[in-house]
Structures are given as C-alpha cells and as structure tokens.
Design a protein around this motif. Structure first.
Motif, PDB file in Angstrom:
ATOM      1  N   ASP A   1      -4.524  -4.271  -1.368  1.00  0.00           N
ATOM      2  CA  ASP A   1      -2.843  -4.285  -1.990  1.00  0.00           C
ATOM      3  C   ASP A   1      -2.687  -3.667  -3.366  1.00  0.00           C
ATOM      4  OD1 ASP A   1      -2.718  -5.428   0.288  1.00  0.00           O
ATOM      5  OD2 ASP A   1      -1.531  -7.649  -0.107  1.00  0.00           O
ATOM      6  N   TRP A   2      -1.861  -3.488  -3.567  1.00  0.00           N
ATOM      7  CA  TRP A   2      -1.663  -2.372  -4.575  1.00  0.00           C
ATOM      8  C   TRP A   2      -1.759  -3.430  -6.019  1.00  0.00           C
ATOM      9  CZ3 TRP A   2      -0.757   2.548  -6.219  1.00  0.00           C
ATOM     10  CH2 TRP A   2      -0.471   2.717  -7.790  1.00  0.00           C
ATOM     11  N   PRO A   3      -2.137  -3.532  -6.749  1.00  0.00           N
ATOM     12  CA  PRO A   3      -2.935  -4.698  -7.752  1.00  0.00           C
ATOM     13  C   PRO A   3      -1.300  -4.921  -8.532  1.00  0.00           C
ATOM     14  CG  PRO A   3      -4.457  -3.748  -7.571  1.00  0.00           C
ATOM     15  CD  PRO A   3      -3.951  -2.722  -6.573  1.00  0.00           C
ATOM     16  N   ARG A   4      -0.994  -5.927  -9.049  1.00  0.00           N
ATOM     17  CA  ARG A   4       0.047  -5.975 -10.130  1.00  0.00           C
ATOM     18  C   ARG A   4      -0.383  -4.831 -11.263  1.00  0.00           C
ATOM     19  NH1 ARG A   4       1.969 -11.675 -11.434  1.00  0.00           N
ATOM     20  NH2 ARG A   4       2.645 -11.022  -9.605  1.00  0.00           N
ATOM     21  N   GLU A   5      -1.848  -5.101 -11.580  1.00  0.00           N
ATOM     22  CA  GLU A   5      -2.550  -4.264 -13.222  1.00  0.00           C
ATOM     23  C   GLU A   5      -2.168  -3.057 -12.709  1.00  0.00           C
ATOM     24  OE1 GLU A   5      -4.489  -6.908 -11.486  1.00  0.00           O
ATOM     25  OE2 GLU A   5      -4.235  -8.116 -12.970  1.00  0.00           O
ATOM     26  N   TRP A   6      -1.867  -2.214 -11.724  1.00  0.00           N
ATOM     27  CA  TRP A   6      -1.872  -1.059 -11.717  1.00  0.00           C
ATOM     28  C   TRP A   6      -0.671  -0.488 -11.677  1.00  0.00           C
ATOM     29  CZ3 TRP A   6      -4.528   0.999  -6.534  1.00  0.00           C
ATOM     30  CH2 TRP A   6      -5.819   0.473  -6.905  1.00  0.00           C
ATOM     31  N   THR A   7       0.277  -0.957 -11.924  1.00  0.00           N
ATOM     32  CA  THR A   7       1.802  -1.144 -11.833  1.00  0.00           C
ATOM     33  C   THR A   7       2.512  -1.359 -13.631  1.00  0.00           C
ATOM     34  OG1 THR A   7       2.896  -1.989  -9.799  1.00  0.00           O
ATOM     35  CG2 THR A   7       4.584  -1.988 -11.831  1.00  0.00           C
ATOM     36  N   SER A   8       1.381  -2.075 -13.849  1.00  0.00           N
ATOM     37  CA  SER A   8       1.705  -2.305 -15.519  1.00  0.00           C
ATOM     38  C   SER A   8       0.962  -0.678 -16.197  1.00  0.00           C
ATOM     39  CB  SER A   8       1.139  -3.429 -16.362  1.00  0.00           C
ATOM     40  OG  SER A   8       1.389  -4.745 -16.160  1.00  0.00           O
ATOM     41  N   GLU A   9      -0.423  -0.512 -15.845  1.00  0.00           N
ATOM     42  CA  GLU A   9      -0.862   0.956 -15.706  1.00  0.00           C
ATOM     43  C   GLU A   9      -0.063   2.339 -15.837  1.00  0.00           C
ATOM     44  OE1 GLU A   9      -4.722   0.704 -14.870  1.00  0.00           O
ATOM     45  OE2 GLU A   9      -5.475  -0.969 -15.652  1.00  0.00           O
ATOM     46  N   LEU A  10       0.604   1.684 -15.086  1.00  0.00           N
ATOM     47  CA  LEU A  10       1.145   3.229 -13.951  1.00  0.00           C
ATOM     48  C   LEU A  10       3.028   3.323 -15.473  1.00  0.00           C
ATOM     49  CD1 LEU A  10       2.235   5.231 -13.174  1.00  0.00           C
ATOM     50  CD2 LEU A  10       3.111   4.376 -10.616  1.00  0.00           C
ATOM     51  N   LEU A  11       3.518   2.063 -15.916  1.00  0.00           N
ATOM     52  CA  LEU A  11       3.922   2.125 -16.567  1.00  0.00           C
ATOM     53  C   LEU A  11       3.743   2.079 -17.631  1.00  0.00           C
ATOM     54  CD1 LEU A  11       5.760  -1.160 -15.679  1.00  0.00           C
ATOM     55  CD2 LEU A  11       7.012   0.358 -15.207  1.00  0.00           C
ATOM     56  N   GLU A  12       3.174   1.769 -18.798  1.00  0.00           N
ATOM     57  CA  GLU A  12       2.203   3.112 -19.854  1.00  0.00           C
ATOM     58  C   GLU A  12       2.252   4.037 -19.889  1.00  0.00           C
ATOM     59  OE1 GLU A  12       0.285   0.438 -23.365  1.00  0.00           O
ATOM     60  OE2 GLU A  12      -2.077   1.520 -21.565  1.00  0.00           O
ATOM     61  N   LEU A  13       1.599   4.604 -18.360  1.00  0.00           N
ATOM     62  CA  LEU A  13       1.405   6.248 -18.307  1.00  0.00           C
ATOM     63  C   LEU A  13       1.942   6.990 -19.106  1.00  0.00           C
ATOM     64  CD1 LEU A  13      -0.580   8.575 -18.311  1.00  0.00           C
ATOM     65  CD2 LEU A  13      -0.550   7.655 -15.687  1.00  0.00           C
ATOM     66  N   ILE A  14       3.791   6.298 -18.331  1.00  0.00           N
ATOM     67  CA  ILE A  14       4.881   6.749 -17.754  1.00  0.00           C
ATOM     68  C   ILE A  14       5.918   6.796 -19.421  1.00  0.00           C
ATOM     69  CG2 ILE A  14       6.999   6.765 -17.244  1.00  0.00           C
ATOM     70  CD1 ILE A  14       6.373   5.468 -14.750  1.00  0.00           C
ATOM     71  N   THR A  15       5.083   6.204 -20.211  1.00  0.00           N
ATOM     72  CA  THR A  15       5.536   5.922 -21.626  1.00  0.00           C
ATOM     73  C   THR A  15       4.658   7.145 -22.743  1.00  0.00           C
ATOM     74  OG1 THR A  15       6.406   3.535 -21.431  1.00  0.00           O
ATOM     75  CG2 THR A  15       6.132   4.319 -23.740  1.00  0.00           C
ATOM     76  N   VAL A  16       3.595   7.407 -22.136  1.00  0.00           N
ATOM     77  CA  VAL A  16       2.955   7.796 -23.356  1.00  0.00           C
ATOM     78  C   VAL A  16       3.162   9.477 -22.864  1.00  0.00           C
ATOM     79  CG1 VAL A  16       0.523   8.622 -23.671  1.00  0.00           C
ATOM     80  CG2 VAL A  16       0.558   6.384 -23.005  1.00  0.00           C
TER      81      VAL A  16
ATOM     82  N   ALA B   1       1.367  -1.513   0.164  1.00  0.00           N
ATOM     83  CA  ALA B   1      -0.607   0.146  -0.038  1.00  0.00           C
ATOM     84  C   ALA B   1       1.152   0.946   0.127  1.00  0.00           C
ATOM     85  CB  ALA B   1      -1.072   0.205   1.480  1.00  0.00           C
ATOM     86  N   PRO B   2       1.622   1.480  -1.249  1.00  0.00           N
ATOM     87  CA  PRO B   2       2.495   2.961  -1.086  1.00  0.00           C
ATOM     88  C   PRO B   2       1.628   3.761  -0.998  1.00  0.00           C
ATOM     89  CG  PRO B   2       1.891   1.839  -3.450  1.00  0.00           C
ATOM     90  CD  PRO B   2       1.368   1.289  -2.666  1.00  0.00           C
ATOM     91  N   GLY B   3       1.795   4.845  -0.005  1.00  0.00           N
ATOM     92  CA  GLY B   3       1.330   6.225   0.599  1.00  0.00           C
ATOM     93  C   GLY B   3       1.449   7.016  -0.312  1.00  0.00           C
ATOM     94  N   THR B   4       2.949   7.193  -0.724  1.00  0.00           N
ATOM     95  CA  THR B   4       3.592   8.257  -0.984  1.00  0.00           C
ATOM     96  C   THR B   4       3.771   8.353  -2.820  1.00  0.00           C
ATOM     97  OG1 THR B   4       6.051   8.058   0.260  1.00  0.00           O
ATOM     98  CG2 THR B   4       4.160   9.171   1.466  1.00  0.00           C
TER      99      THR B   4
END
Length: 405
Positions: A332-347, A271-274
């Motif tokens: 807990d932070w879903p693995r799918e959110w990490t994948s979405e974040l990596l793609e958003l950073i790329t875009v 649960a990343p808080g920051t």
C-alpha cells in the motif's frame, strides 16, 4: 582588468565552464543492480532478508551479478561505513542501515551502503561526505532544455540523470570538515578583490546555483563584473539552496504561504496507478486521490525535459513488471510518501517562481574566460582536478584486511 559583456547576448564561447570553476568532479554512482535502492528503507531490509534466505544458485540469481560484482567479489568497505568485507556469499548478518541519498534531481531515496553490492560507489565521495559538505550535481545536457542546469544537495547524490548524458558530481569541499574549497586556485582571491572580503566558498556556490546554465560544451556559469549584481545573485542563490536542501543544516523546511499550501483533499487509494493534473482546479490526481492546490509551475517543472512530479510518481507506483528483489516493495502507498510528495510540490513551486529572477541576473558585464586567464586562475592545474588525500585513519580492505593506501 577589463570586464566585457561576455557571452550573454551571443553565445557561451567565453563564459567560464563549471568544470573550470569547480575542477574536482566525480562520475555518477553505478549501482549495477536496481534493488539496492528504493523509495523506502523497509523494502531494502526486506530484500536483504530475502536474499540471505536464498542459497547457492538462487542467491546468485537474486543478487544479479555483473562483471564488477558477484557474491564472490572481494571488496573494501565504503569509507565511513562499518559493513562487513567478507565475501557476500558468506554473509549471514542483518541488513546495513540504509542511508538517505539523492536519486537524481529532487528525488530523495534510500540505498544499502554496502560496497559489495555496488558496482561503482565512488569511495572518494563517501570520504568527504559529512555535516559540512554540499554536492553540486550537473544535469545532463539536452537541447532546448529550459530547466535548471544543476542542483545542490547535502545528501550523497548518485548523479542519476532523468534524460541525456549524466553530469558530474562536484563536492564544495575537497576535505572533510569544510576544508579546502573545490574552487579553481586563485578564484576566491579574484572575486574578493572585485566584490569584497565577504566572498566565501558558500557564496560562490550560491552564485553558481543562480547563474549556471546548459551549453553543448557543458554547464557554464556567467560571472558578473559588477558587485551589486554579484551580491543580488548570491542572495537569490542562498534562497535556492535553502529550498533544495529542504531544512538540512538546521534550516526550516520550505512552506508555501497559507492558502497556497497543498493538502490531500481526497484520500489516496492503497495503490494509485495513474497521475494526472487538472489545470483548471490546480489539482494533482493520484487515482481517485486528490491533492490541491498544486501550482502549474510545480507540475511543469522539468529537468532534461522530464516532469519531476511524473518521474517521482512513476518510481513509486505499483508495477506489475518488477521481478526478483525489486518486486519487494510496499503493498500500500505509505503515508510517508504522501508527506514527501507535498514537500516536493512545495519545493518545485517555489523554485519555479524564482526562475525569472535567476534569468534577469545573468545579463550585464561579465568576467570572461580571457579575464580568468589574465588573472592566472586559468588554466586549472591538474592537481586541482584530482581528489585530495584525506585519509587520517585506516580503511578496512577485502576480507577484513586493512587497505594499503
């Protein structure tokens, strides 16, 4: 026709408004209750199940009634959806399959597509949403905002604005099947006469994505008078569209070149808080987790003065203040959110790199609003600003009755 320098050097008074170029627009959706949208579909199904377990006053409290919607409100089904039209107070079935939407710029989330739960769902948008449709979404005007004036999506957008007054949603086509472009009558003919018969509704949208900018009067779109600049802008606009659509319509998903792709370097906590940014190492820090490299352009990418990565994270970070159905969310932070974040950073990184090219293409001789009036494109007829009649089937009204339309 005389081509003039337009407002490129001194103002936007004679630069065409997007409101005139794409005249049919729809106001943003208004859900009335935040629990009907979420970053993950599983939470929506769990919220629905919790609501249906409740009875009487508890169900009404969890529902969060408004003047537009209560559990007793009779409502027609949304176009294209097979949800029940019985009053929600009598609902006992499974959750309708959540649909993917664009929740404001660059944030793909999920929505329960049940008209009984949404104060203003804008059925006219649902009627034209199909595999051919694209939606241009204006970003609310904020003074000194250097971010993009609009974004484009193949998903149904809710039109939410991170700051400022929400903009309008403008479908590219007025009818399903990619029929009847939502362009000012005569605009395509004018542009084809100047730039060639290859001009299409899609290429006009590509130019709009390249050239649109903010103004106090609304989103404005400089139209180039010279053909070379037009097609250079269309080519760039197609690249911008590809990035924003993220592989929709059969395209490849965006990727940064090898060596520049962001990776998880330290596992994200449950649960990343920051969220912080280390500019020296180009790293995004989510609690004890670490993602790099993250270009500064992605971190600083803003709409309405709001950093998109920060806003995306805030909507997913654990919040102790959530109550009611909104408190039902992943533990807990879903693995799918990490994948979405990596793609958003790329875009965002790739979009930021294209900004200088966008700005360079808006300088030079332009077709002004005066030119459009002289050609008969302006003023736009009132009919072009209203939705087209697209009903080729009956739509179910409240309590199973067919709507008389």
């Amino acid at each position: 026709m005389a081509a003039r320098a337009g407002a490129g050097a001194g103002g936007d008074d004679d630069v065409p408004l997007l409101d005139d170029l794409m005249p049919w627009s729809v106001r943003p959706l208004r859900t009335g209750r935040q629990w009907v949208t979420a970053p993950d579909a599983a939470s929506l199904r769990a919220r629905w199940a919790r609501l249906l377990r409740a009875e009487g006053a508890e169900r009404e409290l969890l529902f969060r009634p408004t003047r537009s919607r209560t559990p007793q409100t009779p409502v027609a089904a949304l176009p294209g959806q097979s949800t029940s039209t019985a009053r929600f107070a009598r609902e006992s079935g499974p959750c309708p399959e959540p649909v993917r939407i664009l929740h404001g710029p660059f944030d793909e989330q999920w929505l329960i597509p049940d008209h009984r739960l949404i104060d203003a769902a804008r059925p006219e948008l649902w009627r034209v949403a199909d595999g051919h449709q694209l939606f241009a979404v204006e970003h609310g005007y904020v003074p000194q905002d250097a971010g993009p004036a609009l974004s484009v999506t193949a998903l149904l957008p809710d039109g939410h604005s991170p700051a400022g007054r929400p903009g309008r949603i403008r479908p590219l086509f007025r009818r399903p099947g990619g029929l009847e472009p939502n362009l000012a009558p005569g605009l395509l003919g004018l542009l084809r006469a100047r730039h060639g018969d290859a001009v299409t509704a899609e290429s006009v949208l590509a130019w709009i994505v390249t050239a649109a900018r903010h103004s106090p009067a609304g989103c404005v779109v400089p139209l180039p008078a010279d053909t070379e600049r037009w097609w250079a802008g269309v080519e760039l606009g197609r690249e911008l569209l590809w990035l924003q659509l993220r592989g929709a319509r059969g395209g490849e998903r965006p990727r940064l070149p090898g060596g520049r792709r962001p990776y998880v370097r330290a596992a994200l906590p449950a649960a990343p808080g920051t969220l912080e940014y280390d500019s020296d190492d180009e790293a995004l820090l989510l609690g004890t987790g670490r993602i790099s490299p993250v270009p500064a352009g992605a971190w600083e990418f803003r709409v309405g003065g709001v950093r998109m990565l920060e806003l995306w994270f805030e909507r997913r970070a654990a919040t102790d203040g959530a109550d009611g159905l909104e408190a039902i969310r992943p533990r807990d932070w879903p693995r799918e959110w990490t994948s979405e974040l990596l793609e958003l950073i790329t875009v965002l990184a790739l979009l930021a790199e294209l900004r200088p090219r966008q700005q360079a293409l808006t300088d030079g001789p332009q077709l002004t609003t005066g030119d459009l009036r002289a050609s008969g494109v302006l003023p736009v007829t009132a009919t072009a600003r209203r939705p087209a009649s697209v009903l080729d089937h009956q739509e179910e009204g409240p309590d199973g009755q067919f709507a008389l339309l």
